[in-house]
Scaffold this motif. Sequence first.
Motif, PDB file in Angstrom:
ATOM      1  N   GLU A 163      10.295   0.297  -8.220  1.00 45.89           N
ATOM      2  CA  GLU A 163      11.461   0.246  -9.098  1.00 45.89           C
ATOM      3  C   GLU A 163      12.758   0.378  -8.300  1.00 45.89           C
ATOM      4  O   GLU A 163      13.757  -0.293  -8.598  1.00 45.89           O
ATOM      5  CB  GLU A 163      11.376   1.357 -10.147  1.00 45.89           C
ATOM      6  N   GLU A 164      12.747   1.209  -7.266  1.00 46.67           N
ATOM      7  CA  GLU A 164      13.942   1.422  -6.456  1.00 46.67           C
ATOM      8  C   GLU A 164      14.390   0.130  -5.784  1.00 46.67           C
ATOM      9  O   GLU A 164      15.577  -0.238  -5.825  1.00 46.67           O
ATOM     10  CB  GLU A 164      13.659   2.486  -5.394  1.00 46.67           C
ATOM     11  N   ASP A 165      13.456  -0.588  -5.156  1.00 43.10           N
ATOM     12  CA  ASP A 165      13.820  -1.813  -4.457  1.00 43.10           C
ATOM     13  C   ASP A 165      14.198  -2.927  -5.429  1.00 43.10           C
ATOM     14  O   ASP A 165      15.134  -3.704  -5.170  1.00 43.10           O
ATOM     15  CB  ASP A 165      12.674  -2.272  -3.550  1.00 43.10           C
ATOM     16  N   ILE A 166      13.481  -3.037  -6.549  1.00 45.47           N
ATOM     17  CA  ILE A 166      13.822  -4.054  -7.547  1.00 45.47           C
ATOM     18  C   ILE A 166      15.210  -3.797  -8.107  1.00 45.47           C
ATOM     19  O   ILE A 166      16.045  -4.703  -8.251  1.00 45.47           O
ATOM     20  CB  ILE A 166      12.788  -4.085  -8.685  1.00 45.47           C
ATOM     21  N   SER A 167      15.503  -2.550  -8.416  1.00 45.66           N
ATOM     22  CA  SER A 167      16.784  -2.204  -9.013  1.00 45.66           C
ATOM     23  C   SER A 167      17.940  -2.430  -8.042  1.00 45.66           C
ATOM     24  O   SER A 167      18.993  -2.959  -8.414  1.00 45.66           O
ATOM     25  CB  SER A 167      16.769  -0.749  -9.482  1.00 45.66           C
ATOM     26  N   LEU A 180       6.560 -12.107   3.786  1.00 43.69           N
ATOM     27  CA  LEU A 180       6.937 -11.694   5.139  1.00 43.69           C
ATOM     28  C   LEU A 180       7.015 -10.182   5.249  1.00 43.69           C
ATOM     29  O   LEU A 180       7.684  -9.647   6.130  1.00 43.69           O
ATOM     30  CB  LEU A 180       8.296 -12.306   5.503  1.00 43.69           C
ATOM     31  N   GLY A 181       6.304  -9.466   4.367  1.00 37.38           N
ATOM     32  CA  GLY A 181       6.399  -8.018   4.322  1.00 37.38           C
ATOM     33  C   GLY A 181       7.426  -7.577   3.295  1.00 37.38           C
ATOM     34  O   GLY A 181       8.024  -8.398   2.600  1.00 37.38           O
ATOM     35  N   ASP A 182       7.621  -6.263   3.166  1.00 43.13           N
ATOM     36  CA  ASP A 182       8.591  -5.713   2.215  1.00 43.13           C
ATOM     37  C   ASP A 182       8.391  -6.317   0.817  1.00 43.13           C
ATOM     38  O   ASP A 182       9.280  -6.978   0.281  1.00 43.13           O
ATOM     39  CB  ASP A 182      10.014  -5.962   2.696  1.00 43.13           C
ATOM     40  N   PRO A 183       7.217  -6.101   0.203  1.00 48.39           N
ATOM     41  CA  PRO A 183       6.877  -6.833  -1.025  1.00 48.39           C
ATOM     42  C   PRO A 183       7.783  -6.579  -2.211  1.00 48.39           C
ATOM     43  O   PRO A 183       8.072  -7.507  -2.982  1.00 48.39           O
ATOM     44  CB  PRO A 183       5.442  -6.386  -1.314  1.00 48.39           C
ATOM     45  N   ALA A 184       8.248  -5.343  -2.416  1.00 50.17           N
ATOM     46  CA  ALA A 184       9.137  -5.088  -3.551  1.00 50.17           C
ATOM     47  C   ALA A 184      10.475  -5.777  -3.340  1.00 50.17           C
ATOM     48  O   ALA A 184      11.017  -6.410  -4.258  1.00 50.17           O
ATOM     49  CB  ALA A 184       9.319  -3.580  -3.747  1.00 50.17           C
ATOM     50  N   TYR A 185      11.005  -5.650  -2.141  1.00 56.65           N
ATOM     51  CA  TYR A 185      12.244  -6.337  -1.771  1.00 56.65           C
ATOM     52  C   TYR A 185      12.067  -7.848  -1.947  1.00 56.65           C
ATOM     53  O   TYR A 185      12.941  -8.537  -2.501  1.00 56.65           O
ATOM     54  CB  TYR A 185      12.570  -5.985  -0.326  1.00 56.65           C
ATOM     55  N   HIS A 237       0.822  -1.203   0.000  1.00 54.61           N
ATOM     56  CA  HIS A 237       0.000   0.000   0.000  1.00 54.61           C
ATOM     57  C   HIS A 237       0.862   1.261   0.000  1.00 54.61           C
ATOM     58  O   HIS A 237       0.505   2.271  -0.628  1.00 54.61           O
ATOM     59  CB  HIS A 237      -0.924   0.003   1.221  1.00 54.61           C
ATOM     60  N   GLY A 238       1.987   1.195   0.680  1.00 59.07           N
ATOM     61  CA  GLY A 238       2.849   2.362   0.772  1.00 59.07           C
ATOM     62  C   GLY A 238       3.941   2.419  -0.279  1.00 59.07           C
ATOM     63  O   GLY A 238       4.878   3.219  -0.155  1.00 59.07           O
ATOM     64  N   THR A 239       3.831   1.582  -1.296  1.00 60.75           N
ATOM     65  CA  THR A 239       4.847   1.533  -2.353  1.00 60.75           C
ATOM     66  C   THR A 239       4.268   2.080  -3.650  1.00 60.75           C
ATOM     67  O   THR A 239       3.324   1.519  -4.196  1.00 60.75           O
ATOM     68  CB  THR A 239       5.325   0.084  -2.589  1.00 60.75           C
ATOM     69  N   ASP A 240       4.835   3.177  -4.131  1.00 65.58           N
ATOM     70  CA  ASP A 240       4.413   3.709  -5.427  1.00 65.58           C
ATOM     71  C   ASP A 240       5.331   3.132  -6.511  1.00 65.58           C
ATOM     72  O   ASP A 240       6.307   2.432  -6.221  1.00 65.58           O
ATOM     73  CB  ASP A 240       4.431   5.239  -5.426  1.00 65.58           C
ATOM     74  N   PRO A 241       5.045   3.375  -7.790  1.00 67.62           N
ATOM     75  CA  PRO A 241       5.876   2.795  -8.856  1.00 67.62           C
ATOM     76  C   PRO A 241       7.356   3.130  -8.732  1.00 67.62           C
ATOM     77  O   PRO A 241       8.213   2.278  -9.009  1.00 67.62           O
ATOM     78  CB  PRO A 241       5.265   3.391 -10.134  1.00 67.62           C
ATOM     79  N   HIS A 242       7.670   4.350  -8.300  1.00 68.47           N
ATOM     80  CA  HIS A 242       9.079   4.713  -8.133  1.00 68.47           C
ATOM     81  C   HIS A 242       9.721   3.878  -7.028  1.00 68.47           C
ATOM     82  O   HIS A 242      10.853   3.392  -7.166  1.00 68.47           O
ATOM     83  CB  HIS A 242       9.222   6.197  -7.802  1.00 68.47           C
TER      84      HIS A 242
END
Length: 259
Positions: free
Chosen positions: A104-108, A145-150, A96-101
Amino acid sequence: MSGGWAGKTIAITGAAGGIGQGLCRFFGAQGATLAALDRSAAVLELASALQREGITVRAAVADITDPAEVAAAFASFGAVHVLINNAGLSRHPTLHGTDPHGWEEDISANLNGAYNCAHAVLPQMVERRGGTIVNVGSVNGLHALGDPAYSAAKAGMIAMTKAMAMEYGRYNIRTNIVLPGTVRTPLWDARKAKDPDVLRTLERWYPLGRIVEPDEVARVIAFLASDAASAITGAAIPVDCGLTAGNIVMARELTLENF
């Protein structure tokens, strides 16, 4: 200084972080030459400290999300026999608190950064017909376990590890990934400042009743990078004090309450 890694250069990304520093000291003590990379200039201070301890270190400041910076750093390192893709971060704890930027930041910073470093070092390993890559993933790559982008990035690292193992095995290049659980590093200091009992709360989820120490991660990485693991490639190995074995909290409530 002597040891099983004498004459080998080991590149460690995220070298200035908690696990990174542990890896540097572990392999340095075994006689390896270190190629330490971090986006923080603190890696230069770390290199100076290690050199005073008699450890040979080449250090570079580079952002692993930038392929050009990565290429320049590895060009300065020369021959690299082992790459440990340790760098990573998580800045967005909820979807919910993750926008597209933010996504992308965590994936990158995790998946793409590890790819960039592998891409930089694989040609020389192919030419040499030998090398080892150990990626540092997370149990988050296996479970929500949380931190979905990570977590998505770490799951991607597992797939990338297996793909590299498949394609580059013919060149005697082995690629594996370790999946740590909660590791006792300085990153937890801020959380402990808010809640001194945070780690004690987490420990109840681990069958061993404790969290992971940085040197425990280093020892598994060292095994995977060594000739002792010469037949192991494409493996994803949890280093998590049993977290992924099952739900110990639920098991205690259901069946193990008197055990």
